[in-house]
Every structure is written in structure tokens, then in C-alpha cells.
Design an enzyme around this catalytic site. Structure first.
Site, PDB file in Angstrom:
ATOM      1  N   HIS A 181       0.875  -1.214   0.020  1.00  0.00           N
ATOM      2  CA  HIS A 181      -0.022   0.049  -0.081  1.00  0.00           C
ATOM      3  C   HIS A 181       0.778   1.288  -0.060  1.00  0.00           C
ATOM      4  O   HIS A 181       0.477   2.312  -0.383  1.00  0.00           O
ATOM      5  CB  HIS A 181      -0.965   0.321   1.146  1.00  0.00           C
ATOM      6  CG  HIS A 181      -2.125  -0.664   1.009  1.00  0.00           C
ATOM      7  ND1 HIS A 181      -2.379  -2.375   1.197  1.00  0.00           N
ATOM      8  CD2 HIS A 181      -3.312  -0.349   0.457  1.00  0.00           C
ATOM      9  CE1 HIS A 181      -3.439  -2.599   0.873  1.00  0.00           C
ATOM     10  NE2 HIS A 181      -4.079  -1.498   0.550  1.00  0.00           N
ATOM     11  N   GLY A 182       2.077   1.313   0.603  1.00  0.00           N
ATOM     12  CA  GLY A 182       2.901   2.530   0.556  1.00  0.00           C
ATOM     13  C   GLY A 182       4.112   2.111   1.099  1.00  0.00           C
ATOM     14  O   GLY A 182       4.565   1.328   1.806  1.00  0.00           O
TER      15      GLY A 182
END
Lengths: 359, 490
Positions: free
Chosen positions: B320-321
């Protein structure tokens, strides 16, 4: 495919309703002008006088008025506050609108006409209140309130002057707001907003217009100064004039010559109006003797003013235009008693100077 | 090009009408050109990267297919995995890795690359490419028949930048067929798109104004303000991402393609495991098939199962990041799932077995079901703090101050005053609240079917009332500032 298009058309009422609300409420004044000025214009079109002039954007008001007035005024007055006292009593049998602006600069000078011209509402006569500073090309002579975009549109589109500052606007751009849901949301909020706390233009009963201690905007666009200013005794006027004469007269400082570029533009403008069969009257608003003496004493520093008057007289001779008034009070035939202050003459004096030129 | 932009409003009808109008043999060419145009509207140079990944994966799959030995197949698969992971790591994780290393070893002579472009949708298309090559390796799908079809599979514009992450088994065969205009299918697609726009423009973007006001300067806020912003963020992210998925699914359906369902009422879930089965389904199943199961899944004993679960969620967090916030977010969710499995795994297994055998499953009391859903929501919402906070320090501040000053709530006017300070009323907070309830009501109404199935079963006036309600809500309360979708950054 047709079935789908048919079904999608059933949503049309929503979008038409949205467009109708956005158009009618028009919170940013794209179609009807800004709320305050729009309301002021409505009052004026109904023949009412308005208080709250200081809060008005005179330029925006003139634009809205020009859009909404059903017929062109026969006489249009342009210029600065020095010409704003010219009212319909100057030509009782004709319709008159005074589109002069406070602090009018060279941009305002032309746009004051163009807002009517653009609406195909050309007057029969245009009284040009010509302040000498219109020909002073110093940067300080530009008023931040003037509509430069409209000016460049006018000289580009109508006078045929090539200029890089003008980009032809898309006349349909504002209509995008009608399909913009954000504009619709703003319209709904504005419609339901409690406007009781908002400042509104206030109509003044005709019997009170000379009694108010604030500036009143007349339905013909002229202004009536507040009672105190109008009724100052001569010794107070002298004090005001002497105080004002300690400083440079408005926008005349460092005016050592008439700008050739502005001369050329001005002549084009005159030719343009004459080609449209509009009668032109030049009105040169005089200065109070004390201020005028200061200008004379200033020599070249204010010299452009004298050059401007000579130039305007030459142009008037060339095109057969009547010239009324003069920057020199003696030439104009006015005395100190004819002034409110160092630059604003009383209406009675202005009426004497214009005589029957606009009748 | 954002779905919620004027450009897309022009682009989409042009692409759809063009698709139906042109001869069959050019339809996929048309879609490929449109998809690349769509992608290049962010940064034309991005196209080179996706093209590189596409070419590499396509030929690796061709070589895998042609390879005579298992060893050769493995080699080609490994090469493809290395290439795609390298692209992902370089463009998404390089700076994160460097900064993390520098934090531990300040003396290292490496530096972050500030000129690196943030590549839109890179995690989505690299994962889709990886999934394809693994599927070909396993023999689950045949390699794409031609390069054009495969390039379209990777770049198909509705799902290119934020999913759903399509499986080759589902999307690839659909690309061998061409589609004609079909009123029912097109109108179903448009309904899905409208529902997605409602979620995005009304709820997500509306909530974002309040959430951002708090989370971009957390130390100015306390107690109930932090709670409100955190709760609203749960709806912001759900409506942002599921809204995007609905628009993508709807847009694909208008053309003729069926994309996989990506969300299935996740906030009605009774426990965290169920939540992750219903949230971002295309990613959860991707991790299940290509990470959790290859790690051994639940086949190697309890402890290994827990470890595998935990690793899968950690990787999901990192996907996700590129930040420690996401790693911690993944770790907390991993811990939740491990604990849930440890406590209720057997009961869950038994329940699933009964469903499999077609035996009746005892129904949960509605009040208990609501309590479980609320409990699950609260647990999940805690994790969103780490997801949303700009820094770890911000996240820790929120966690520490979440329940401070609650006694003041009984003071008259305190709640209103606190809400005013976060712009709750000026940003249509009340309307957003009602719209969230409306969304839940619609999700309850859907039941086990999809929205479109439910609508098609309804009477005409119910359908039209729904359509009109959605459009009016969008027009009255939608935010039209063209905000980015949150998942684009992933």
C-alpha cells in the site's frame, strides 16, 4: 441505442432545473451582475435614489445598468468624479446617464462608453469629461479598479489597434457555469442564505436626497454630495482647497508632456464615435483658482496639462466638436464660490459652462 | 485522467461510441490506443514503463510456454518476477529503502533520488503482470494469443490505475471476444458508474475536507475531533476506493467486459477475517493465491499458518505504501487475523464445512450481528489511523489523544463547538452523515445480490426513484474539485 438516449432524456428535467436555478440566482453575478450592484441598478431603473454609494463598485454598477436599461440614454456622460455632477436636469427633455467613474483613468474613459456600445445602446450625444491626466502616461495614473480587459477588448475589436494585452474572450465561457454543479450548489446556498446581515443598497425617498449626510447616487448615474460637503461655508472651502493645494493635484505630478500614443488612441476613439453619428461634446473641468495657480507655478512639472488643453482644442477644431469649460477657471468663467473643493465644481457652475451644448 | 474529471466525461463516451462503431477486428486496437491515451494523460513517460513491463512479461510467458523442462520454466518465471519487482522496488520503494538505511546507518554513502517519478498505478499493473506469468507457469491459463491482447489485458483503462487487479483467467478470455451495444448491459454499467460517483463525489470527497483539516495538523485537535475525523476517514477510504471500483466495473460493463467484484459490504463484516474477505477482494485473493498459499498456507501446522498470515499482511501493508505507517498498519491487521484465527479458527472452519456440505448454519441474532459489525468496525478503524496519518509521530499523537476530554461532551454546546472547529458544518458534515446512512440502507437492500441485480428485480418506480435520488444527491452535495483517488498512489 435510441432506447438508451430516450431513457437518458428522462434525466433532462434535473439538469434543466439545475441550469434554471444557477441562471436565476447567479451568486457570482455572471449573468445579472453582482448582487449589490444588481439591486442598485434595479432601484435606479425604477427611478430611485440610493444611499450606500461608498460601498458600490461604480464600474460594475454601470456595466449592470448598461445591460439592463431597456433603451440607450440619449446623452451619455463619461469622465471622472469631476464630471459626476452632470445630471438629467442639464437636458430636461432628453434621457441622460452619467457613466463617469470615481478616479477614472484612461481605461475607464473608453470603457464607460463601450459598456453601452457593446450592448448596441449607442447614445446620440456623448459628453466627455476630459481630465488632463488621461494623457499622462505615468504608471501612477492607472486606477486599480478600471476594467483593463474590457479596454483592451474595445481598442482591439472596435478601434482595430493591435495589442498583445488582449486575448479575445470566449463569449460562451460564462455559460459553462450553468452546467457546473458547483455553481448550482453555490446558487442554492446563496438563495437560502440569511441575507439580513448583508449590506444592501438603500433607496432614499426623493424628499430626503438633499438632506442626507452621505453621497447619494441618482437614477441617472450622477451623484449628489452629502449635505455637509455641499453646504460648507466659503471659509471652510478655502481651508479645504489650501490643504489640498499642499500636494500635487490628482495625477498631474511629473506630467511633462502629452503621450503621443494616447493622443493617437484618443483621436481614433473620436473618429470611431463620429463615424457612428454620435455627437461629441468636450468638457474640460476647471480647477479652483488656488490649485490652478499652483499648477502654473509648477512649470514643466505640470506642463502636460496645458499641452493637453491645447491638443484637445486642436482636435475639437479638426472635427467640429464643441468645447465647454477649461482647466483654467478664468477661461471657464467660474469663481472660487463655484467649487466644493480644489477640483470639484458645483453643478450650477458646470451647467453654466455646458450651456446649451447638450440640449 | 481522473474518472471525476471533465476530460473523462468526454473521453469515455467517445471511446464507447468508437468501440461500437468500428469494425470488429479493430475494436481491441481502439481500446489499446484509448487505454494508453488514458494512462499517458498523467505523464506520457509513464507509458514507457508499462510498455517495458508488458513486453517483458509477454515474452517471458511465451518462453515459459515453450520451455521443455521445468527448470527452464522456473528460470523464465523467476526472470519475469525479478524484472517486475525491480520496477516496483525502484520506482516505489527506492527512496523508502534508502531513507530507512540512512536512519539506521547514517554514515552510508547513499542518497535518496528526488527526481524519481511517482508512477500512477504501478502496484496494480505489476501485480496483474506477475499474476499472469505465474498462472501461465502453473498451467492455469494459456499464454495470451497475441501481444496486442496481452497489452490490452495489462492496460485496460477502467482498471489500469486502481484495480480491480484482474486475473488472467477472468479478463484474458473476454478480450478474445468483441461486444456489441446491448441496452441492458450498458444501462447496468451506467448505474454502477453513477453509484460509484455518488460514493466518491458525495461521501468520500465531502468527508475528505473534514478529515484533511484534522489529519494535516493533528496536534491542534483532541478527543472527539480526532474520533470524528478517524471515523469519517473509514468512510472516506471505503467510498473512495469502492467508488473507484464501481466506476471501473461499470465502465468496463458498458463496453462489454465483466470485471471482478472488489468490495462486498466490508463494514457489515462480523469479524476481521471476514472484513478482509470483503475488502479489496482482488488484492486479498491475489495475496492468498500468490503469497499465502505458496508460503504453505494452513497446510504446515498452526504456527506456520500464523506466520504465513502475518507475513502476508505485512507485505500487503508494504504494497500500500512505501512508509513505516503502512508496515505497521499491515502488522496490526496481521495480528488481528492471527488472533482471530487462533481464537475462532476452528469454529469458522466448522461453519464453512457445514456451508460446503449444504447443511444449515445457525443464524446469528440480529442484535449480536450489529454488535459484532460495530466491534469489527472499531478494530479496523484503529488501523486506519496509521494508514491516514502523515507521519508515525502524528499517528502516535492521534492514538494517545483519541479519548481525551470526553467528559466535556456532557457540557452544553461543547460537541457543536468542537465540530465547528473541524469544519463539520461548513463542509456539509450533516449531509454526509445522512448519505452514509443512505449508502448502508442501499447495501442492506442489496442483500446477497449485487446492486445492479437488486435494481433490475425492482419495480420501475423504485428504480427511477433510486436513479433520481443518486443524481440529485450528487448535484446537491457532490464535490467537484477533481480530487485524486487515494489508491492512485499505490
Amino acid at each position: 441505442m435510441l432506447k438508451l438516449i430516450g431513457r437518458l432524456l428522462l434525466f433532462l428535467p434535473i439538469f434543466l432545473g439545475m441550469m434554471f436555478v444557477s441562471y436565476r440566482v447567479d451568486p457570482s453575478g455572471l449573468f445579472w451582475g453582482r448582487g449589490f450592484e444588481r439591486m442598485a441598478s434595479e432601484y435606479m431603473l425604477e427611478g430611485m435614489y440610493i444611499a450606500g454609494y461608498e460601498r458600490l463598485d461604480g464600474r460594475a454598477l454601470n456595466e449592470v445598468f448598461a445591460k439592463n436599461i431597456p433603451q440607450a440614454p440619449e446623452i451619455l456622460v463619461t469622465g471622472s468624479s469631476r464630471s459626476m455632477m452632470i445630471d438629467s436636469s442639464f437636458a430636461p427633455d432628453r434621457t441622460l446617464y452619467n457613466a463617469a467613474n470615481v478616479g477614472a483613468d484612461r481605461f475607464d474613459f473608453m470603457t464607460a462608453y463601450y459598456i453601452f456600445g457593446k450592448e448596441n445602446k449607442d447614445p446620440q450625444v456623448i459628453v466627455m469629461g476630459l481630465d488632463a491626466w488621461l494623457f499622462n502616461d505615468g504608471e501612477d495614473n492607472i486606477d486599480k479598479r478600471s476594467n483593463k480587459e474590457l479596454y483592451y477588448e474595445f481598442i482591439g475589436e472596435e478601434l482595430g489597434v493591435e495589442n498583445t494585452s488582449y486575448e479575445k474572450p470566449n463569449p460562451y465561457e460564462k455559460y459553462e457555469a450553468l452546467i457546473d454543479p458547483s455553481y448550482f450548489q453555490g446558487s442554492v446556498k446563496y438563495y437560502f442564505k440569511d441575507k439580513s446581515a448583508d449590506v444592501q443598497p438603500e433607496p432614499v425617498p426623493i424628499e430626503e436626497i438633499y438632506e442626507k449626510n452621505e453621497v447619494i447616487k441618482a437614477p441617472d448615474g450622477s451623484i449628489i454630495y452629502d449635505k455637509k460637503f455641499r453646504t460648507n461655508p466659503p471659509e471652510i472651502v478655502d481651508i479645504i482647497v489650501n490643504e489640498e493645494a499642499r500636494y500635487d493635484p490628482l495625477r498631474l505630478g511629473n506630467f511633462d508632456g502629452v503621450s503621443p500614443e494616447y493622443k493617437e488612441l484618443f483621436e481614433k476613439f473620436v473618429q470611431y464615435l463620429l463615424e457612428k453619428d454620435i455627437k461629441i461634446v468636450f468638457y474640460l473641468p476647471p480647477y479652483h483658482q488656488v490649485m490652478f495657480d499652483k499648477i502654473v507655478a509648477g512649470g514643466d512639472y505640470y506642463g502636460g496639462m496645458f499641452e493637453t488643453e491645447e491638443y484637445l482644442i486642436d482636435i475639437a477644431d479638426k472635427y467640429g466638436i464643441t468645447v465647454c469649460g477649461s482647466y483654467n477657471p478664468q477661461t471657464a468663467g467660474v469663481t472660487n464660490a463655484d467649487f466644493y473643493d480644489s477640483i470639484h465644481a458645483r453643478p450650477e457652475a458646470v451647467k453654466r459652462m455646458l450651456g446649451d451644448a447638450i440640449l | 485522467m481522473l474518472f471525476n474529471s471533465v476530460s473523462f466525461l468526454i473521453f469515455f463516451p467517445v471511446v464507447v461510441l468508437g468501440y461500437f462503431a468500428i469494425p470488429e477486428k479493430f475494436k481491441n486496437h481502439w481500446l489499446l490506443v484509448a487505454s494508453y491515451y488514458f494512462y499517458m494523460s498523467w505523464q506520457p513517460v509513464y507509458a514507457l514503463l508499462i510498455l517495458f513491463s508488458t513486453v517483458t512479461t509477454y515474452y517471458c510467458a511465451v518462453f515459459i510456454d515453450k520451455a521443455k523442462t521445468q527448470k527452464q520454466k522456473k528460470l523464465f518465471l523467476a526472470s519475469n518476477i525479478v524484472v517486475n519487482i525491480a520496477i516496483l522496488c525502484y520506482f516505489k520503494y527506492f527512496n523508502f529503502i534508502v531513507q530507512s538505511l540512512l536512519a539506521v546507518f547514517p554514515g552510508l554513502s547513499i542518497a535518496p533520488n528526488n527526481n524519481l517519478l511517482a508512477v500512477v498505478g504501478i502496484s496494480f499493473y505489476t501485480f496483474q503482470s506477475l499474476g499472469y506469468s505465474i498462472d501461465v507457469y502453473r498451467g492455469d491459463v494459456e499464454k495470451a494469443k497475441d501481444f496486442l491482447t496481452y497489452a490490452l489485458f495489462v492496460s485496460f483503462f477502467p482498471q489500469l490505475v486502481a484495480g480491480p487487479i484482474e486475473r488472467s483467467k477472468n479478463l484474458l478470455p473476454q478480450l478474445y471476444t468483441t461486444y456489441k451495444f446491448d441496452y441492458n448491459r450498458v444501462s447496468d454499467g451506467l448505474v454502477m458508474m453513477a453509484w460509484g460517483f455518488f460514493k466518491k463525489l458525495v461521501i468520500s470527497d465531502g468527508a475528505a475536507l473534514i478529515v484533511n483539516a484534522v489529519y494535516n495538523d493533528v496536534t491542534k485537535f483532541t478527543g472527539i475531533q480526532l474520533v470524528m475525523a478517524t471515523v469519517l476517514f473509514a468512510f472516506q477510504i471505503y467510498c473512495d476506493f469502492s467508488g473507484y471500483s464501481d466506476i471501473a466495473i461499470g465502465a468496463a460493463n458498458v463496453i462489454g467486459f465483466k470485471l471482478m467484484r472488489n468490495f462486498n459490504h466490508p463494514y457489515f463484516s462480523q469479524n476481521v477475517t471476514q472484513f478482509w474477505r470483503n475488502w479489496h477482494i482482488s488484492l486479498s485473493t491475489w495475496f492468498m493465491d500468490y503469497i499465502y498459499i505458496p508460503l504453505g498456507g494452513s497446510r504446515k501446522g498452526k504456527i506456520r499458518t500464523y506466520v504465513n498470515l502475518f507475513i502476508t499482511f505485512m507485505v500487503s501493508g508494504l504494497w500500500h505504501g512505501a512508509s513505516w505507517n503502512f508496515v505497521i498498519w499491515g502488522a496490526i491487521n496481521g495480528a488481528y487475523n492471527v488472533i482471530h484465527r487462533a481464537l475462532f479458527g476452528k469454529r469458522e472452519q466448522h461453519r464453512r464445512q457445514r456451508i460446503k456440505e449444504g447443511k444449515p448454519v445457525p443464524k446469528t441474532n440480529p442484535a449480536v450481528a450489529v454488535a459484532k459489525a460495530v466491534g469489527t468496525f472499531i478494530l479496523i478503524d484503529f488501523t486506519w489511523v496509521f494508514f491516514r496519518a502523515n507521519t508515525m509521530a502524528d499517528a502516535m499523537y492521534v492514538m494517545k489523544n483519541l479519548f481525551t476530554d470526553f467528559s466535556l461532551l456532557f457540557t452544553s454546546g461543547y460537541f457543536t463547538q468542537m465540530m465547528e472547529k473541524i469544519g463539520f458544518y461548513t463542509n456539509n458534515g450533516v449531509a454526509i452523515f445522512w448519505c452514509i446512512l443512505f449508502m448502508f440502507a442501499v447495501e442492506l437492500w442489496e442483500g446477497k445480490s449485487t446492486l445492479v441485480e437488486r435494481i433490475n428485480k425492482s419495480k420501475w418506480f423504485v428504480r427511477w426513484a433510486f436513479y433520481y435520488t443518486i443524481i440529485l444527491l450528487i448535484i446537491f452535495f457532490g464535490y467537484f474539485g477533481q480530487s485524486q483517488f487515494i489508491y492512485f498512489q499505490f
